[in-house]
Scaffold this motif. Sequence first.
Motif, PDB file in Angstrom:
ATOM      1  N   UNK A  32      38.248  39.192  33.378  1.00  0.00           N
ATOM      2  CA  UNK A  32      39.564  39.164  34.045  1.00  0.00           C
ATOM      3  C   UNK A  32      39.905  37.806  34.656  1.00  0.00           C
ATOM      4  N   UNK A  33      38.913  36.974  34.926  1.00  0.00           N
ATOM      5  CA  UNK A  33      39.195  35.705  35.582  1.00  0.00           C
ATOM      6  C   UNK A  33      39.862  34.715  34.655  1.00  0.00           C
ATOM      7  N   UNK A  34      40.570  33.762  35.234  1.00  0.00           N
ATOM      8  CA  UNK A  34      41.293  32.772  34.453  1.00  0.00           C
ATOM      9  C   UNK A  34      40.453  31.602  34.006  1.00  0.00           C
ATOM     10  N   UNK A  35      39.213  31.492  34.516  1.00  0.00           N
ATOM     11  CA  UNK A  35      38.354  30.370  34.140  1.00  0.00           C
ATOM     12  C   UNK A  35      36.965  30.831  33.767  1.00  0.00           C
ATOM     13  N   UNK A  36      36.832  31.707  32.751  1.00  0.00           N
ATOM     14  CA  UNK A  36      35.508  32.259  32.434  1.00  0.00           C
ATOM     15  C   UNK A  36      34.628  31.297  31.649  1.00  0.00           C
ATOM     16  N   UNK A  69      38.675  24.790  39.844  1.00  0.00           N
ATOM     17  CA  UNK A  69      38.240  25.954  39.057  1.00  0.00           C
ATOM     18  C   UNK A  69      36.716  26.072  39.029  1.00  0.00           C
ATOM     19  N   UNK A  70      36.135  26.325  40.189  1.00  0.00           N
ATOM     20  CA  UNK A  70      34.678  26.295  40.328  1.00  0.00           C
ATOM     21  C   UNK A  70      34.151  27.615  40.866  1.00  0.00           C
ATOM     22  N   UNK A 119      39.095  38.698  48.570  1.00  0.00           N
ATOM     23  CA  UNK A 119      40.496  38.300  48.551  1.00  0.00           C
ATOM     24  C   UNK A 119      40.587  36.789  48.716  1.00  0.00           C
ATOM     25  N   UNK A 120      41.229  36.098  47.721  1.00  0.00           N
ATOM     26  CA  UNK A 120      41.783  36.634  46.483  1.00  0.00           C
ATOM     27  C   UNK A 120      40.683  36.847  45.444  1.00  0.00           C
ATOM     28  N   UNK A 121      41.029  37.545  44.378  1.00  0.00           N
ATOM     29  CA  UNK A 121      40.115  37.733  43.265  1.00  0.00           C
ATOM     30  C   UNK A 121      40.894  37.586  41.958  1.00  0.00           C
ATOM     31  N   UNK A 122      40.171  37.453  40.847  1.00  0.00           N
ATOM     32  CA  UNK A 122      40.785  37.359  39.525  1.00  0.00           C
ATOM     33  C   UNK A 122      41.831  36.246  39.444  1.00  0.00           C
ATOM     34  N   UNK A 123      41.567  35.146  40.124  1.00  0.00           N
ATOM     35  CA  UNK A 123      42.534  34.055  40.124  1.00  0.00           C
ATOM     36  C   UNK A 123      42.356  33.177  38.891  1.00  0.00           C
ATOM     37  N   UNK A 124      43.297  32.242  38.732  1.00  0.00           N
ATOM     38  CA  UNK A 124      43.213  31.274  37.643  1.00  0.00           C
ATOM     39  C   UNK A 124      41.947  30.431  37.776  1.00  0.00           C
ATOM     40  N   UNK A 129      38.984  31.536  38.979  1.00  0.00           N
ATOM     41  CA  UNK A 129      37.776  32.360  38.938  1.00  0.00           C
ATOM     42  C   UNK A 129      37.489  32.791  37.506  1.00  0.00           C
ATOM     43  N   UNK A 130      36.208  33.048  37.213  1.00  0.00           N
ATOM     44  CA  UNK A 130      35.832  33.549  35.900  1.00  0.00           C
ATOM     45  C   UNK A 130      35.341  34.976  35.954  1.00  0.00           C
ATOM     46  N   UNK A 131      35.935  35.786  36.816  1.00  0.00           N
ATOM     47  CA  UNK A 131      35.441  37.132  37.116  1.00  0.00           C
ATOM     48  C   UNK A 131      35.222  37.969  35.856  1.00  0.00           C
ATOM     49  N   UNK A 132      33.992  38.473  35.712  1.00  0.00           N
ATOM     50  CA  UNK A 132      33.568  39.193  34.506  1.00  0.00           C
ATOM     51  C   UNK A 132      32.699  40.376  34.897  1.00  0.00           C
ATOM     52  N   UNK A 133      32.949  41.539  34.281  1.00  0.00           N
ATOM     53  CA  UNK A 133      32.144  42.736  34.519  1.00  0.00           C
ATOM     54  C   UNK A 133      31.609  43.258  33.181  1.00  0.00           C
ATOM     55  N   UNK A 134      30.286  43.394  33.095  1.00  0.00           N
ATOM     56  CA  UNK A 134      29.629  44.043  31.970  1.00  0.00           C
ATOM     57  C   UNK A 134      29.338  45.491  32.347  1.00  0.00           C
ATOM     58  N   UNK A 135      29.295  46.380  31.371  1.00  0.00           N
ATOM     59  CA  UNK A 135      28.892  47.762  31.603  1.00  0.00           C
ATOM     60  C   UNK A 135      27.830  48.157  30.587  1.00  0.00           C
ATOM     61  N   UNK A 136      26.739  48.746  31.079  1.00  0.00           N
ATOM     62  CA  UNK A 136      25.635  49.207  30.249  1.00  0.00           C
ATOM     63  C   UNK A 136      25.429  50.694  30.474  1.00  0.00           C
ATOM     64  N   UNK A 137      25.264  51.455  29.397  1.00  0.00           N
ATOM     65  CA  UNK A 137      25.032  52.896  29.484  1.00  0.00           C
ATOM     66  C   UNK A 137      23.746  53.226  28.730  1.00  0.00           C
TER      67      UNK A 137
END
Length: 315
Positions: free
Chosen positions: A42-46, A210-211, A245-250, A252-260
């Motif tokens: 979701x982040x703008x700088x992954x 963007x760090x 706050x804030x999150x998911x900005x241009x 940030x490189x916010x990333x979520x993995x899901x494992x099942x």
Amino acid sequence: MTSITDVPGIRVGHAGRTGAGWLSGVTVVLPPGGTVGSVDVRGGGPGTHETDALDPTTLTRTVDAVVLAGGSAFGLAAAHGTQRWCEENGRGFPVPGGVVPIVPAAAIFDLGRGGDFTARPDDAMGYTAAADAAAREDGHDVERGNAGAGTGAAIGRGQFKGGVGTASLTLDNGVVVGALAVVNSLGLPTAAGKGAGDGNPGAWDQPPLPLNTTLVVVATNAILDKAECKRTASAAHAGLARALNPSHTLADGDTVFCLATGAIALDRSSESARQSGLITLQSAAADAVSLAILDGIACAEAVSTPAGRFGAYRP
């Protein structure tokens, strides 16, 4: 204390260095064989590696390891070391002549925080973190705070120390949902609906560099297909937004993995039961992510470095 390793079969390993210009590291989440996985960026700088393979429309279903690293794009080289460890241990997608391990990765920016811009994770550090995870016993304690990929993490424009945090929740049906977070965010923990800007838009008049990035791995022992893992990763981003706050900005490189891991079946006796089970699990995933992020910040200690001092965040 709860942890992502409350999900049976999930193990976490760290490798890192401090001093002599270093302040960086790697964290590897090693799931049991046959674990299904997906991701939502979701982040703008992954800074990511092999995340396309986790799209529900692609060939492979399973994930052999997830690598979280410092070092920005350079640190993604750590995934090669973890992939090498997996190949040596027969973990991977079967192909003629051997296996190809599926090892997605994501990185935070911590370049130069220890004083040397070139001191960043590499192949060897990724291998070490994978071996560390494999050597752990089931249900082991996870080192929090300034460990692994959280070694050089900082939050709030670099004012305070970030780090690794983890948490889990257990549902009435026996499903466990855990999360591990590496918190290196632009934002600060929310309080009374406010965060780093304290409700004042003027606080962000100066563009941030963007760090920044918060990386998360959500794990569950439920049986989920790849598309359901993708949706769970998407829902878990709500927990990131609640905590920071804030999150998911241009920037940030916010990333979520899901494992099942697929140990417990959800009630799918009717469409209503299927939807209810998935919504409950995904809500728990968001809650676990919030708790893991706050845990990572709470466990981080202030450190002095050649690049400056990162204070311990105390609201």
